[in-house]
Design a protein around this motif. Structure first.
Motif, short mmCIF file in Angstrom:
data_model
loop_
_atom_site.label_atom_id
_atom_site.label_comp_id
_atom_site.label_asym_id
_atom_site.label_seq_id
_atom_site.Cartn_x
_atom_site.Cartn_y
_atom_site.Cartn_z
N ILE B 106 -29.60 25.06 19.97
CA ILE B 106 -30.28 25.54 18.75
C ILE B 106 -31.52 24.70 18.47
CG2 ILE B 106 -30.06 25.52 16.23
CD1 ILE B 106 -28.84 28.02 17.24
N SER B 107 -31.40 23.39 18.62
CA SER B 107 -32.54 22.50 18.30
C SER B 107 -33.72 22.77 19.22
CB SER B 107 -32.10 21.03 18.40
OG SER B 107 -32.03 20.61 19.76
N GLU B 108 -33.43 23.16 20.45
CA GLU B 108 -34.51 23.47 21.39
C GLU B 108 -35.10 24.85 21.11
OE1 GLU B 108 -36.23 21.92 23.46
OE2 GLU B 108 -37.16 23.47 24.70
N LEU B 109 -34.22 25.81 20.84
CA LEU B 109 -34.69 27.19 20.59
C LEU B 109 -35.56 27.29 19.36
CD1 LEU B 109 -31.54 29.45 21.12
CD2 LEU B 109 -33.59 29.40 22.54
N PHE B 191 -20.49 25.96 13.10
CA PHE B 191 -20.08 27.37 13.08
C PHE B 191 -21.34 28.25 13.08
CE2 PHE B 191 -18.93 31.37 11.09
CZ PHE B 191 -17.66 31.64 11.56
N LEU B 192 -22.30 27.91 12.25
CA LEU B 192 -23.52 28.71 12.15
C LEU B 192 -24.31 28.68 13.46
CD1 LEU B 192 -24.58 27.78 8.50
CD2 LEU B 192 -23.95 30.07 9.32
N PHE B 193 -24.37 27.51 14.09
CA PHE B 193 -25.10 27.41 15.37
C PHE B 193 -24.44 28.28 16.44
CE2 PHE B 193 -26.14 22.76 14.02
CZ PHE B 193 -27.10 23.21 13.13
N LEU B 197 -26.05 31.61 18.37
CA LEU B 197 -26.21 31.70 19.82
C LEU B 197 -25.47 32.91 20.38
CD1 LEU B 197 -25.90 27.94 20.85
CD2 LEU B 197 -27.97 29.35 20.69
N LYS B 198 -24.27 33.15 19.88
CA LYS B 198 -23.52 34.29 20.40
C LYS B 198 -24.15 35.60 19.95
CE LYS B 198 -19.29 33.77 21.87
NZ LYS B 198 -17.85 33.55 22.00
N SER C 201 -29.15 31.70 28.69
CA SER C 201 -28.58 32.99 28.25
C SER C 201 -29.22 33.51 26.97
CB SER C 201 -27.06 32.89 28.09
OG SER C 201 -26.74 32.17 26.92
N VAL C 202 -29.91 32.64 26.24
CA VAL C 202 -30.50 33.10 24.96
C VAL C 202 -31.99 32.82 24.80
CG1 VAL C 202 -28.34 32.93 23.65
CG2 VAL C 202 -29.85 30.94 23.78
N LYS C 203 -32.60 32.08 25.71
CA LYS C 203 -33.95 31.57 25.40
C LYS C 203 -35.02 32.65 25.25
CE LYS C 203 -36.20 28.91 28.06
NZ LYS C 203 -36.44 27.72 28.86
N ASN C 204 -34.81 33.80 25.85
CA ASN C 204 -35.81 34.85 25.69
C ASN C 204 -35.46 35.80 24.55
OD1 ASN C 204 -37.33 33.96 27.91
ND2 ASN C 204 -35.84 34.92 29.29
#
Lengths: 212, 212, 212, 212
Positions: B106-109, B191-193, B197-198, C201-204
């Motif tokens: 999450i921190s990277e995205l 939980f939120l992270f 992602l999912k 799996s999520v970066k794009n």
């Protein structure tokens, strides 16, 4: 007293197992088990407890209005009203409410449809349905911040001694005739949600030449 | 001494639970709990320990400069400065820092946005916010290798007795008035992270005709 | 004998922890710990044991040729040769080999590049590297069915008292000066692999207007 | 009696381990272990039990027709017929049937091909196959709601003392000469399924310039 203790223990064991799966993150979720029908009394989670711990303050006995039966410093879960609706309208003996990442994601993905349906999954037999290609569905309702409003909408979907409702971006409530059945149904729903999410993430990616 | 032991035990129990989730891989992460206000003293993780083990060397008591209160062979965690900033600027009683795969991703995205926001999630109530459609955000700061520089930037985001900061490709630091609140907030953020992602991984893949 | 028992216990504890994460599926994986330098003797996993169980037959002592030191019905792991290479060429004290789903997927995804590199991740400090934006890489080698051939290729990448090699569609071997360091490095690598897979799996799929 | 108890304990230990992985959600799944050849008798899961609990009613002894050997209130698992087919046609000593999210998703993704094949994976050695680039396959059959019909189709794929069949959107059945081998094969298959799903979800997303 022996009956009370038996019910406490049943609920405590379910709580311990669900907590071990991290299904109560951030003190979320709540559980209840019916202790008597007349008058209606049930044990329900105390508000705001860490459910990874096992203590004598985990639950308290409440009446048909959701009020503590005995004088106590404990507060019943803010969502006791939802459990109350279940016991008022059915012969259910246990009700479980948990937030999982997967049930939250499913509730958001399919929330606009108002439900999600599954067909042809063996795990559907956990709901006591044995026909081939049986279909099951679970309603997905709006998450009202106002608990009485939430309980009202939730109540419309209570139509049997066992059942389940997804609340959008909130969690699932599952009830059954006893703790065993409620947990069985809960696990079956969570299995279906996880299945659906994993299937979605890969279903367009199968490349026969490479992987088969 | 009894107070000291109580605080040690509280912190040790949190550490054990987070370790069981594998949130301290590679000896990463550190925890602290305040023992006294005047003078400021807190227990903080010893540097470089395997947090799956429970030993009498897991924590050491440090003062308002982050130095060991008593002579000891143990070294306070390299990131003790961040805990110190929390106790200097707020009435927080506990601070938790963990690396999880999900908080790192999450921190990277969302790192380029400087924050990630969540709205309309029931789990937000874990932060003590009860309004419908409430929004929460967590800042994402740069990961300075120099700890004093990191502590400086981190410090700018400390504005309450409970709060949280994501450090990019590093981890989350969460603090609260006590160990219970800090852990509750930590679980809610994680939980939120995981939810985000999912959801991202499947949200464009729902095919109403097939799955509903 | 006390030294022998200490080493056995160290290795057994690492095995138990890794087994609890299901990193030894299908009796895969093996572990070793050095007991003496002159002559070189180390404890290594017995072949074909279920590593979720803890028994007095989990390991056996082998010599500088990989043969059992004492007469025994136990067979050293088929991959003892790889452990032997580590102890011959370095001062390492422990070597861990595990198959995880994530390390296998990473090894396949990046196998054609011969390595995978990570940069700017805080967890890199677990390798004892403290510079900002430090970069680490792990070689990915071909999985020879012939163990001596595999050991030969593996041996070319052993260049320090701590290190790691990925074997394509097989697993990771990590070694360190002792069990503590080997496990620390192993966890750091697995963290990086899991991070990379989840990020891919999520970066794009980040959609600023929707999720932030 | 000692032999009976040994077999009970073996099966109970496997059940406990698989249950800890949540491979029996919603009371799904069933296990059996052969106790004698002449007459054929085996212990099989009682119907509808929560497999996270360990009780003296977990299994019951059945004969070559799948009927209880002794008078009992317990009912053998509805899928006892499948276990019976295994023992009738082979020298297998143990048979395990579990529903996992991953084996269900794989069975749906590859169901139309009637099988899934894996090649060049080290974990294939768990099946006792040691050649380089060895290939294994597992049949995927239709999930008949009628158990005798399911057992009939299943039976066609039983051709050795160890083997496995995937039932579409249902689960896997794995058998081996003993509990150790059956569990080893089961873990290897589940590893391969999880590997395949994770690989599919990222294999088109590797971006050399960014991640390597």
């Amino acid at each position: 007293m022996s009956h009370f203790l038996k019910k406490w223990t049943e609920l405590s064991e379910v709580k311990e197992e669900l907590a071990s799966r991290d299904w109560f993150f951030g003190t979320s979720g709540n559980l209840s088990i019916k202790v008597s029908n007349t008058p209606l009394q049930f044990l329900v989670s105390s508000s705001g407890k860490d459910k990874r711990k096992i203590t004598s303050e985990d639950f308290l006995l409440v009446d048909e209005l959701g009020n503590a039966v005995e004088s106590t410093g404990l507060k019943p879960s803010a969502e006791t009203l939802l459990h109350l609706e279940v016991y008022r309208k059915t012969n259910a003996g246990c009700s479980l409410h948990v937030h999982t990442v997967d049930n939250n994601v499913i509730s958001e993905l399919y929330g606009d449809y108002g439900e999600i349906r599954f067909r042809g999954q063996e795990i559907i037999k956990a709901f006591g349905i044995w026909e081939e290609d049986a279909e099951v569905s679970i309603p997905i309702i709006r998450n009202h911040a106002d608990i009485p409003a939430l309980a009202d909408e939730f109540s419309q979907y209570i139509d049997g001694d066992a059942g389940a409702v997804l609340i959008r971006n909130h969690g699932i409530t599952v009830w059954g005739r006893n703790a065993f059945e409620a947990k069985k149904h809960l696990e079956a729903w969570e299995f279906l949600f996880s299945y659906q999410l994993k299937l979605l993430s890969v279903k367009n990616l199968v490349q026969p030449k490479i992987s088969i």
